[in-house]
Design an enzyme around this catalytic site. Structure first.
Site, short mmCIF file in Angstrom:
data_model
loop_
_atom_site.label_atom_id
_atom_site.label_comp_id
_atom_site.label_asym_id
_atom_site.label_seq_id
_atom_site.Cartn_x
_atom_site.Cartn_y
_atom_site.Cartn_z
N GLU A 263 -9.13 1.08 -20.67
CA GLU A 263 -8.98 1.53 -19.27
C GLU A 263 -7.50 1.77 -18.95
O GLU A 263 -6.90 1.04 -18.15
CB GLU A 263 -9.54 0.46 -18.33
CG GLU A 263 -10.98 0.10 -18.57
CD GLU A 263 -11.37 -1.23 -17.90
OE1 GLU A 263 -10.48 -1.92 -17.35
OE2 GLU A 263 -12.54 -1.57 -17.93
N PRO A 264 -6.87 2.75 -19.56
CA PRO A 264 -5.44 2.96 -19.31
C PRO A 264 -5.16 3.60 -17.94
O PRO A 264 -5.80 4.58 -17.56
CB PRO A 264 -5.02 3.91 -20.43
CG PRO A 264 -6.27 4.65 -20.79
CD PRO A 264 -7.43 3.73 -20.51
N GLY A 265 -4.21 3.04 -17.22
CA GLY A 265 -3.78 3.61 -15.95
C GLY A 265 -2.37 4.17 -16.10
O GLY A 265 -2.15 5.39 -16.21
N ARG A 302 6.88 -0.07 -5.54
CA ARG A 302 7.01 -0.83 -6.79
C ARG A 302 8.35 -1.58 -6.92
O ARG A 302 8.37 -2.74 -7.32
CB ARG A 302 6.76 0.06 -8.01
CG ARG A 302 5.39 0.71 -8.02
CD ARG A 302 5.03 1.33 -9.36
NE ARG A 302 4.77 0.32 -10.35
CZ ARG A 302 5.60 -0.01 -11.32
NH1 ARG A 302 6.76 0.61 -11.44
NH2 ARG A 302 5.31 -0.95 -12.17
N TYR A 306 7.43 -5.46 -6.98
CA TYR A 306 7.42 -6.06 -8.33
C TYR A 306 8.82 -6.16 -8.92
O TYR A 306 8.95 -6.56 -10.09
CB TYR A 306 6.59 -5.21 -9.30
CG TYR A 306 5.23 -4.82 -8.81
CD1 TYR A 306 4.22 -5.77 -8.69
CD2 TYR A 306 4.94 -3.49 -8.49
CE1 TYR A 306 2.96 -5.40 -8.26
CE2 TYR A 306 3.69 -3.12 -8.06
CZ TYR A 306 2.70 -4.07 -7.95
OH TYR A 306 1.46 -3.71 -7.52
N CYS A 332 12.21 0.00 8.76
CA CYS A 332 12.89 -0.96 9.59
C CYS A 332 12.69 -2.38 9.05
O CYS A 332 12.13 -3.25 9.70
CB CYS A 332 12.36 -0.84 11.02
SG CYS A 332 13.68 -0.99 12.18
N GLU A 333 13.06 -2.54 7.79
CA GLU A 333 13.04 -3.80 7.05
C GLU A 333 13.88 -3.53 5.83
O GLU A 333 14.10 -2.37 5.50
CB GLU A 333 11.62 -4.11 6.56
CG GLU A 333 10.80 -4.92 7.50
CD GLU A 333 9.52 -5.42 6.87
OE1 GLU A 333 9.59 -6.06 5.81
OE2 GLU A 333 8.46 -5.16 7.43
N TYR A 360 0.66 4.24 -9.45
CA TYR A 360 0.85 3.26 -8.37
C TYR A 360 2.02 3.64 -7.46
O TYR A 360 2.73 2.77 -6.94
CB TYR A 360 1.06 1.85 -8.96
CG TYR A 360 -0.01 1.47 -9.97
CD1 TYR A 360 -1.30 1.15 -9.55
CD2 TYR A 360 0.25 1.44 -11.34
CE1 TYR A 360 -2.29 0.83 -10.48
CE2 TYR A 360 -0.72 1.11 -12.27
CZ TYR A 360 -1.99 0.81 -11.83
OH TYR A 360 -2.96 0.48 -12.74
#
Ligand code: LLP
Length: 402
Positions: A263-265, A302, A306, A332-333, A360
């Protein structure tokens, strides 16, 4: 890093469709798929593209035309895949923590199903008995993957049925006469170590002996692609060889042969993607020079979520001297894409491109700060085509009851 889409093409697309814009190179998707199928051409292998990485319908159609199957992680992904014209037999629903009603819907659609909890397995047994072949997702208690946030097979992970519960699984299988067709593991994302990948494979090969009806071992996704210069990639040639040896040995020892699913993403779509933004503001401070862009973690989360590295290039001024910039968004962060990164001199209005933006990226985008989601453009046969329009104010309002 080598460019497969030229800077001129990316710049032209950004000028035509505006920024921020996601751009996908379908040729790269094809070559990634073929590099997998070539390495496994002498084994009984199917590749289910993990479409959670990127679900744009045009991309799904392109991948379907290559001959791939599809792994889905929600009933809506199953429906999108069906909408894209993919037959049920080519769709797999690998669920986690879902209501049983979604499994019932998936069964109605006629797709393959991997179940990841004892409670849903029991409900499945009560409702369907052995009338519908089903897969079981197991948690092998192996730590694998780029970092803890993208590891799924370890002993504290919510995913799958822990292998220490295998006797309870077998009790349910016997009680309801379940037809267990598939055993599944997915241990994590960005696994570069083939030896570690094989650990999960061996767990499945051992446990499959307890399930006489199992004909397929689903080994999940998780192949790593390089994100930065000098970065590693999973050695698919070596993996194919190790898998061939392991399955041959299992056949010799047990007389059983299995089909193999993957199941490669990321492997399929990470490198095909380019995310182009415009520099809105340059701000020199004592700590760093900020390059503010017309995007943020609402579009590419990402790096913030992460700590992922995405290579950034200045499309508008590529030849100029490199300087250090901290590339930040307009949310605004705090939303820092890169801190003190060396990039060819940046001027306000320049176009920057983030590499490896296919997997992603858009898929995890949101409308935070009431900003619009970016447009998406697919390049096929050298020609760009718009495959998703940028949001408009109507999109922000359309579900609000006013
Ligand atoms: N199969 C299952 C059951 C999965 O949960 C996943 C990913 C895949 C396959 C595909 O894994 P891949 O080949 O893409 O590594 N958003 C994170 C990655 C999360 C992966 C979740 N599961 C990121 O951007 O790094």
């Amino acid at each position: 890093m080598s460019n497969s889409l030229s800077s001129e093409l990316l710049t032209g697309i950004a000028h035509k469709y505006g920024t921020p814009v996601y751009i996908y190179d379908t040729e790269k998707i094809s070559s990634q798929y073929h590099s997998l199928t070539n390495e496994f051409s002498d084994q009984s292998v199917r590749f289910f593209y993990a479409c959670k990485a990127l679900t744009n319908i045009s991309i799904l159609k392109h991948i379907h035309a290559l001959g791939a199957s599809f792994d889905c992680s929600s009933i809506n992904e199953v429906k999108l895949a069906r909408y894209a014209g993919i037959p049920a037999e080519k769709i797999l629903y690998t669920s986690n923590s879902i209501a049983f009603s979604e499994i019932e819907e998936a069964q109605k659609e006629g797709v393959h199903i991997n179940i990841d909890s004892l409670s849903n397995l029991e409900k499945f047994g009560k409702k369907f008995g052995n009338s519908y072949p089903v897969g079981i997702r197991l948690r092998p208690n192996i730590m694998a993957g780029g970092n803890i946030n993208i590891s799924t097979g370890h002993a504290k992970s919510k995913f799958g049925i822990p292998i220490e519960k295998i006797d309870e699984v077998i009790d349910l299988v016997e009680q309801y006469n379940l037809n267990i067709a598939v055993l599944h593991v997915h241990t994590g994302s960005e696994i570069s170590d083939v030896g570690l990948y094989m650990k999960g494979v061996h767990v499945l090969l051992d446990l499959a002996q307890k399930f006489p009806t199992v004909h397929t071992l689903d080994l999940g996704g998780g192949f790593k692609v390089p994100y930065e210069e000098g970065d590693t990639r999973t050695d698919i040639h070596l993996l194919a060889e190790e898998i061939r040896n392991a399955f041959d040995l299992a056949k010799q020892n047990t007389g059983r042969e299995y089909k193999i699913w993957f199941e490669p993403g990321k492997y399929m779509v990470s490198e095909c993607g380019y995310f182009v933004v415009s520099v809105t503001v340059l701000k020199e401070t004592a700590a760093t020079t900020f390059a503010g862009v017309d995007s943020g973690f609402n579009h590419l989360i990402r790096p913030m979520f992460y700590g992922s590295y995405h290579h950034i290039e200045n499309l508008s001024n590529p030849g100029d001297e490199k300087k250090k910039y901290s590339v930040v968004g307009n949310i605004c962060e705090t939303d820092t894409f890169a801190w003190e990164r060396e990039i060819a001199e940046i001027r306000e209005g320049d176009l920057l491109v983030f590499r490896n933006a296919g997997a992603y990226g858009m898929e995890m985008a949101s409308n935070f700060n009431s900003r619009f989601k970016p447009a998406e453009v697919m390049v096929k046969d050298g020609k760009p085509q718009l495959i998703r329009k940028r949001d408009t104010l109507e999109d922000l309002l359309k579900n609000q009851v006013i």
